[in-house]
Scaffold this motif. Sequence first.
Motif, PDB file in Angstrom:
ATOM      1  N   LEU A  76       0.834  -1.200   0.000  1.00 44.61           N
ATOM      2  CA  LEU A  76       0.000   0.000   0.000  1.00 44.61           C
ATOM      3  C   LEU A  76       0.875   1.259   0.000  1.00 44.61           C
ATOM      4  CD1 LEU A  76      -2.883   1.127   0.033  1.00 44.61           C
ATOM      5  CD2 LEU A  76      -2.770   1.057   2.539  1.00 44.61           C
ATOM      6  N   GLY A  77       1.916   1.264   0.822  1.00 43.23           N
ATOM      7  CA  GLY A  77       2.845   2.392   0.824  1.00 43.23           C
ATOM      8  C   GLY A  77       3.535   2.556  -0.519  1.00 43.23           C
ATOM      9  N   ALA A  78       3.879   1.441  -1.136  1.00 42.55           N
ATOM     10  CA  ALA A  78       4.566   1.486  -2.433  1.00 42.55           C
ATOM     11  C   ALA A  78       3.673   2.082  -3.516  1.00 42.55           C
ATOM     12  CB  ALA A  78       5.025   0.086  -2.833  1.00 42.55           C
ATOM     13  N   VAL A  79       2.417   1.638  -3.603  1.00 41.90           N
ATOM     14  CA  VAL A  79       1.547   2.155  -4.666  1.00 41.90           C
ATOM     15  C   VAL A  79       1.145   3.608  -4.415  1.00 41.90           C
ATOM     16  CG1 VAL A  79       0.701  -0.122  -5.356  1.00 41.90           C
ATOM     17  CG2 VAL A  79      -0.633   1.232  -3.736  1.00 41.90           C
ATOM     18  N   ARG A  80       1.201   4.044  -3.161  1.00 45.56           N
ATOM     19  CA  ARG A  80       0.944   5.457  -2.866  1.00 45.56           C
ATOM     20  C   ARG A  80       2.057   6.339  -3.409  1.00 45.56           C
ATOM     21  NH1 ARG A  80      -1.442   4.703   3.184  1.00 45.56           N
ATOM     22  NH2 ARG A  80      -3.627   4.567   2.545  1.00 45.56           N
ATOM     23  N   HIS A  81       3.244   5.803  -3.506  1.00 43.49           N
ATOM     24  CA  HIS A  81       4.391   6.569  -3.996  1.00 43.49           C
ATOM     25  C   HIS A  81       4.652   6.349  -5.472  1.00 43.49           C
ATOM     26  CE1 HIS A  81       5.012   7.017   0.291  1.00 43.49           C
ATOM     27  NE2 HIS A  81       5.689   8.096  -0.023  1.00 43.49           N
ATOM     28  N   SER A  82       4.254   5.196  -5.968  1.00 45.97           N
ATOM     29  CA  SER A  82       4.450   4.890  -7.390  1.00 45.97           C
ATOM     30  C   SER A  82       3.428   3.849  -7.807  1.00 45.97           C
ATOM     31  CB  SER A  82       5.869   4.357  -7.632  1.00 45.97           C
ATOM     32  OG  SER A  82       6.012   3.962  -8.973  1.00 45.97           O
ATOM     33  N   PRO A  83       2.457   4.218  -8.627  1.00 46.92           N
ATOM     34  CA  PRO A  83       1.430   3.252  -9.022  1.00 46.92           C
ATOM     35  C   PRO A  83       2.006   2.045  -9.756  1.00 46.92           C
ATOM     36  CG  PRO A  83       1.252   5.256 -10.322  1.00 46.92           C
ATOM     37  CD  PRO A  83       2.243   5.527  -9.251  1.00 46.92           C
ATOM     38  N   LYS A  84       3.183   2.195 -10.353  1.00 47.62           N
ATOM     39  CA  LYS A  84       3.821   1.071 -11.042  1.00 47.62           C
ATOM     40  C   LYS A  84       4.161  -0.060 -10.068  1.00 47.62           C
ATOM     41  CE  LYS A  84       7.457  -0.033 -14.356  1.00 47.62           C
ATOM     42  NZ  LYS A  84       6.578  -0.812 -15.192  1.00 47.62           N
ATOM     43  N   ALA A  85       4.246   0.239  -8.787  1.00 47.33           N
ATOM     44  CA  ALA A  85       4.575  -0.773  -7.785  1.00 47.33           C
ATOM     45  C   ALA A  85       3.573  -1.926  -7.798  1.00 47.33           C
ATOM     46  CB  ALA A  85       4.624  -0.138  -6.403  1.00 47.33           C
ATOM     47  N   LEU A  86       2.354  -1.665  -8.217  1.00 45.76           N
ATOM     48  CA  LEU A  86       1.355  -2.731  -8.266  1.00 45.76           C
ATOM     49  C   LEU A  86       1.847  -3.907  -9.104  1.00 45.76           C
ATOM     50  CD1 LEU A  86      -1.460  -3.634  -7.380  1.00 45.76           C
ATOM     51  CD2 LEU A  86      -2.370  -2.505  -9.426  1.00 45.76           C
ATOM     52  N   GLU A  87       2.625  -3.612 -10.112  1.00 47.13           N
ATOM     53  CA  GLU A  87       3.179  -4.649 -10.985  1.00 47.13           C
ATOM     54  C   GLU A  87       4.027  -5.659 -10.214  1.00 47.13           C
ATOM     55  OE1 GLU A  87       6.465  -4.628 -14.580  1.00 47.13           O
ATOM     56  OE2 GLU A  87       5.190  -2.873 -14.322  1.00 47.13           O
ATOM     57  N   TYR A  88       4.654  -5.229  -9.124  1.00 46.83           N
ATOM     58  CA  TYR A  88       5.569  -6.079  -8.371  1.00 46.83           C
ATOM     59  C   TYR A  88       4.938  -6.695  -7.130  1.00 46.83           C
ATOM     60  CZ  TYR A  88       8.563  -3.282 -11.318  1.00 46.83           C
ATOM     61  OH  TYR A  88       9.119  -2.640 -12.390  1.00 46.83           O
ATOM     62  N   ALA A  89       3.695  -6.368  -6.847  1.00 49.31           N
ATOM     63  CA  ALA A  89       3.000  -6.919  -5.684  1.00 49.31           C
ATOM     64  C   ALA A  89       2.674  -8.394  -5.908  1.00 49.31           C
ATOM     65  CB  ALA A  89       1.715  -6.133  -5.434  1.00 49.31           C
ATOM     66  N   SER A  90       2.444  -9.088  -4.811  1.00 45.34           N
ATOM     67  CA  SER A  90       2.051 -10.502  -4.915  1.00 45.34           C
ATOM     68  C   SER A  90       0.712 -10.616  -5.639  1.00 45.34           C
ATOM     69  CB  SER A  90       1.927 -11.114  -3.520  1.00 45.34           C
ATOM     70  OG  SER A  90       0.818 -10.556  -2.831  1.00 45.34           O
ATOM     71  N   GLU A  91       0.452 -11.781  -6.147  1.00 47.63           N
ATOM     72  CA  GLU A  91      -0.823 -12.035  -6.832  1.00 47.63           C
ATOM     73  C   GLU A  91      -1.993 -11.736  -5.893  1.00 47.63           C
ATOM     74  OE1 GLU A  91      -3.412 -12.848  -9.831  1.00 47.63           O
ATOM     75  OE2 GLU A  91      -1.232 -12.836 -10.044  1.00 47.63           O
ATOM     76  N   ARG A  92      -1.855 -12.141  -4.645  1.00 43.75           N
ATOM     77  CA  ARG A  92      -2.923 -11.914  -3.658  1.00 43.75           C
ATOM     78  C   ARG A  92      -3.218 -10.426  -3.514  1.00 43.75           C
ATOM     79  NH1 ARG A  92      -3.500 -10.719   1.852  1.00 43.75           N
ATOM     80  NH2 ARG A  92      -1.272 -10.380   2.130  1.00 43.75           N
ATOM     81  N   LEU A  93      -2.176  -9.606  -3.419  1.00 47.25           N
ATOM     82  CA  LEU A  93      -2.395  -8.174  -3.211  1.00 47.25           C
ATOM     83  C   LEU A  93      -2.769  -7.443  -4.495  1.00 47.25           C
ATOM     84  CD1 LEU A  93       0.235  -7.351  -0.476  1.00 47.25           C
ATOM     85  CD2 LEU A  93      -2.210  -7.820  -0.247  1.00 47.25           C
ATOM     86  N   ARG A  94      -2.450  -8.022  -5.646  1.00 45.07           N
ATOM     87  CA  ARG A  94      -2.942  -7.419  -6.890  1.00 45.07           C
ATOM     88  C   ARG A  94      -4.444  -7.649  -7.016  1.00 45.07           C
ATOM     89  NH1 ARG A  94      -0.034 -10.000 -11.152  1.00 45.07           N
ATOM     90  NH2 ARG A  94       1.298 -11.083  -9.696  1.00 45.07           N
ATOM     91  N   GLY A  95      -4.974  -8.476  -6.127  1.00 43.74           N
ATOM     92  CA  GLY A  95      -6.414  -8.700  -6.063  1.00 43.74           C
ATOM     93  C   GLY A  95      -7.084  -7.929  -4.944  1.00 43.74           C
ATOM     94  N   SER A  96      -6.326  -7.115  -4.230  1.00 46.14           N
ATOM     95  CA  SER A  96      -6.876  -6.309  -3.135  1.00 46.14           C
ATOM     96  C   SER A  96      -7.508  -5.046  -3.704  1.00 46.14           C
ATOM     97  CB  SER A  96      -5.764  -5.929  -2.149  1.00 46.14           C
ATOM     98  OG  SER A  96      -6.196  -4.878  -1.313  1.00 46.14           O
ATOM     99  N   ARG A  97      -8.794  -4.916  -3.491  1.00 47.62           N
ATOM    100  CA  ARG A  97      -9.517  -3.746  -3.999  1.00 47.62           C
ATOM    101  C   ARG A  97      -8.907  -2.445  -3.461  1.00 47.62           C
ATOM    102  NH1 ARG A  97     -14.022  -3.773  -6.601  1.00 47.62           N
ATOM    103  NH2 ARG A  97     -14.557  -5.887  -5.974  1.00 47.62           N
TER     104      ARG A  97
END
Length: 103
Positions: free
Chosen positions: A59-80
């Motif tokens: 969550l902290g990563a995507v707040r600073h760079s939306p591209k971070a979502l690309e590197y999140a776990s599969e589970r968290l890429r499914g977090s609304r």
Amino acid sequence: ETFDGWQNFLFELGKSSFEVKNDPDVMMAAVSATKLDWFFPSALLHASPACRDNFDIVLGAVRHSPKALEYASERLRGSREIVLEAVKSSGSSLISASKELRE
């Protein structure tokens, strides 16, 4: 903060030990170190699998760079909540969300 400085930081982080990449405090500081845009990679790129699956770090990563979502776990890429946070900054980040959230 310069692009060259950020590149050097990411390079050094990439060379760090697993213990460093697996330390939640270190990774939280790293992903929060600077605000970047869609084109620059997040420090999450070098995080351990456990840190890529840590809700607060991602969550902290995507707040600073939306591209971070690309590197999140599969589970968290499914977090609304995480996906919405990334999409607030860049609608293009939706491409990294889980298939379920994209549909």
